[in-house]
Design an enzyme around this catalytic site. Structure first.
Site, PDB file in Angstrom:
ATOM      1  N   GLY A  75       0.872  -1.181   0.000  1.00 14.07           N
ATOM      2  CA  GLY A  75       0.000   0.000   0.000  1.00 14.07           C
ATOM      3  C   GLY A  75       0.902   1.221   0.000  1.00 14.07           C
ATOM      4  N   ALA A  76       0.894   1.913  -1.132  1.00 15.08           N
ATOM      5  CA  ALA A  76       1.742   3.117  -1.243  1.00 15.08           C
ATOM      6  C   ALA A  76       0.897   4.370  -1.146  1.00 15.08           C
ATOM      7  CB  ALA A  76       2.512   3.086  -2.568  1.00 15.08           C
TER       8      ALA A  76
ATOM      9  N   ASP B 271       2.259  -1.573  -4.470  1.00 11.77           N
ATOM     10  CA  ASP B 271       0.871  -1.105  -4.626  1.00 11.77           C
ATOM     11  C   ASP B 271       0.306  -1.716  -5.901  1.00 11.77           C
ATOM     12  OD1 ASP B 271      -0.738   1.440  -3.173  1.00 11.77           O
ATOM     13  OD2 ASP B 271      -1.522   0.865  -5.147  1.00 11.77           O
TER      14      ASP B 271
ATOM     15  N   ASN C  10     -11.900  -4.396   2.235  1.00 15.67           N
ATOM     16  CA  ASN C  10     -10.545  -4.612   2.746  1.00 15.67           C
ATOM     17  C   ASN C  10     -10.227  -6.068   3.078  1.00 15.67           C
ATOM     18  OD1 ASN C  10     -10.110  -1.968   2.312  1.00 15.67           O
ATOM     19  ND2 ASN C  10      -9.965  -1.340   4.448  1.00 15.67           N
TER      20      ASN C  10
ATOM     21  N   ARG D 170     -14.814   2.662  10.803  1.00 18.37           N
ATOM     22  CA  ARG D 170     -13.790   1.742  10.279  1.00 18.37           C
ATOM     23  C   ARG D 170     -14.435   0.419   9.870  1.00 18.37           C
ATOM     24  NH1 ARG D 170     -11.565   4.355  14.852  1.00 18.37           N
ATOM     25  NH2 ARG D 170      -9.587   5.415  14.494  1.00 18.37           N
TER      26      ARG D 170
ATOM     27  N   VAL E 231      -2.193  -3.014   9.333  1.00 21.09           N
ATOM     28  CA  VAL E 231      -2.645  -1.643   9.599  1.00 21.09           C
ATOM     29  C   VAL E 231      -4.048  -1.409   9.008  1.00 21.09           C
ATOM     30  CG1 VAL E 231      -2.065   0.814   9.335  1.00 21.09           C
ATOM     31  CG2 VAL E 231      -0.229  -0.874   9.570  1.00 21.09           C
TER      32      VAL E 231
ATOM     33  N   VAL F  59      -0.891   6.238   4.262  1.00 21.06           N
ATOM     34  CA  VAL F  59      -0.293   5.602   5.446  1.00 21.06           C
ATOM     35  C   VAL F  59       0.942   4.779   5.069  1.00 21.06           C
ATOM     36  CG1 VAL F  59      -0.703   3.973   7.331  1.00 21.06           C
ATOM     37  CG2 VAL F  59      -2.499   5.576   6.670  1.00 21.06           C
ATOM     38  N   GLY F  60       0.844   4.008   3.971  1.00 24.25           N
ATOM     39  CA  GLY F  60       1.973   3.171   3.569  1.00 24.25           C
ATOM     40  C   GLY F  60       3.201   3.999   3.226  1.00 24.25           C
TER      41      GLY F  60
ATOM     42  N   ARG G 267     -11.409   5.373   5.463  1.00 18.77           N
ATOM     43  CA  ARG G 267     -12.775   5.870   5.611  1.00 18.77           C
ATOM     44  C   ARG G 267     -12.890   7.337   5.208  1.00 18.77           C
ATOM     45  NH1 ARG G 267     -13.935   6.368  12.066  1.00 18.77           N
ATOM     46  NH2 ARG G 267     -11.819   6.862  12.744  1.00 18.77           N
TER      47      ARG G 267
ATOM     48  N   ASP H 271      -3.564   5.090  18.924  1.00 18.11           N
ATOM     49  CA  ASP H 271      -4.604   5.570  19.844  1.00 18.11           C
ATOM     50  C   ASP H 271      -3.973   6.100  21.130  1.00 18.11           C
ATOM     51  OD1 ASP H 271      -6.478   4.787  17.955  1.00 18.11           O
ATOM     52  OD2 ASP H 271      -6.695   2.779  18.805  1.00 18.11           O
TER      53      ASP H 271
END
Ligand code: NAI
Length: 308
Positions: free
Chosen positions: A7-8, A32, A95, A88, A118, A11-12, A82, A148
């Site tokens: 996942g680019a 990705d 996903n 989520r 993640v 977050v990635g 989201r 969190d």
């Protein structure tokens, strides 16, 4: 050391950026499904090597997992994030398929890797990754509690008027707006309980702000956050590859601990070179234990959706 980040997206890429800046590996591969995205972002990041003075090599790959072969750690951030107003949990259908295929592909080329999950809903995706991979439980770690807890410390620091780094505070349970549990009773400011600095109402507000911390950002930005999620993921990877034995709240498989079975949920664990090495017992009081059980029930309901 070799690390793959799948996942680019926001977050990635941020996770990979933090990993190369900290030189956590000799080689990082960003994967990705979107043609050219990972190659482009990896090249852009590698062009910061001389500017930031790091020696880690980073390359991209459009869905070719042979390039990830022999990775020590695989971080999975692929999937949809989201949008404002979404939970989520609403991401589960899309996903789950993505995480399943990524785990299968990555495992083929890196059978000894430790997997960091993640993608949301993270607790359910971690459970899915464990079941799909058949790997020993210690090698599957969900990242959510570190983020969190950093949000918890941020809100505590704002309420107290102190540095977040002087605080010790942990969020356990699920990684959802209603399932996470900021442990206010155990939070300390330089070793002193935060209840000496904040009223019960103030603490309640801090906990409430923490629980919707992600949603607050999604509302402001229009999509989910990436700086703190990326930094949190890299911190977890650091404790693995440097065998730091740091204690972080992570989503791991529970086998009787905290009164739960056959579920992946956030609890404090020691993180080292072999993955999560042991679960720390925080000795919850009856009220906290009850909240933890309710959190588990909600996550279990979501896990059941996988079977339908
Ligand atoms: P994004 O949309 O910016 O990036 C996701 C990337 O995944 C996209 O580039 C997409 O092309 C890629 N992708 C989709 N299917 C793929 C496949 N089969 N193989 C490889 N790549 C694939 O989303 P963002 O913001 O980076 O979020 C990623 C995930 O992380 C979301 O599910 C989000 O909810 C979650 N998240 C989790 C956090 C946590 O604390 N656990 C914190 C923040 C986000």
């Amino acid at each position: 050391m070799k690390i793959t980040v799948v996942g680019a997206g926001a977050v990635g890429a941020t996770t990979a950026d933090n990993i190369v800046r900290r030189e956590l590996a000799e080689e990082v591969v960003l994967v990705d499904i979107k043609e050219g995205l990972s190659e482009g972002k990896a090249l852009d990041m590698f062009q910061t090597a001389t500017l930031l003075e790091f020696d880690t090599k980073i390359t991209g790959s459009t869905n070719d997992y042979s390039k990830t072969a022999g990775s020590d750690v695989v971080v999975i951030t692929s999937g949809i994030p989201r949008k404002p107003g979404m939970t989520r949990e609403e991401l589960i259908g899309t996903n789950a398929g993505i995480v399943k295929s990524v785990v299968d592909n990555a495992l083929k080329y890196s059978p000894d890797a430790i997997f960091v999950i993640v993608s949301n809903p993270m607790d359910t995706m971690t459970y899915l990754a464990l079941k799909e991979s058949g790997l020993p439980k210690n090698r599957i770690i969900g990242m959510g509690g570190i983020l969190d807890s950093s949000r918890f410390k941020t809100y505590l620091s704002l309420a107290i008027g102190c540095q977040p780094n002087d605080l010790h505070a942990t969020v356990i349970g699920g990684h959802g707006d209603t399932t996470m549990i900021p442990l206010t009773r155990l939070a300390t400011y330089n070793g002193v309980p935060v209840s000496q600095f904040l009223s019960a109402d103030q603490l309640k507000q801090v906990a409430a702000d923490t629980m919707v911390g992600g949603a607050t950002l999604t509302k402001l930005i229009g999509t989910s956050a990436w700086y703190a999620p990326g930094a949190s993921s890299a911190l977890l990877v650091e404790s693995i590859v440097r065998d730091q034995k740091r204690v972080f709240p992570c989503c791991v498989y529970l086998d009787g601990e905290y009164g739960q079975n056959d579920i992946c949920l956030g609890v404090p664990v020691v993180i080292g070179r072999t993955g999560w090495e042991r679960i720390i017992d925080y000795k919850l009081n009856p009220e906290e234990q009850d909240t933890f059980s309710k959190s588990a029930d909600a996550v279990r309901n979501m896990n059941n959706v996988l079977a339908t």
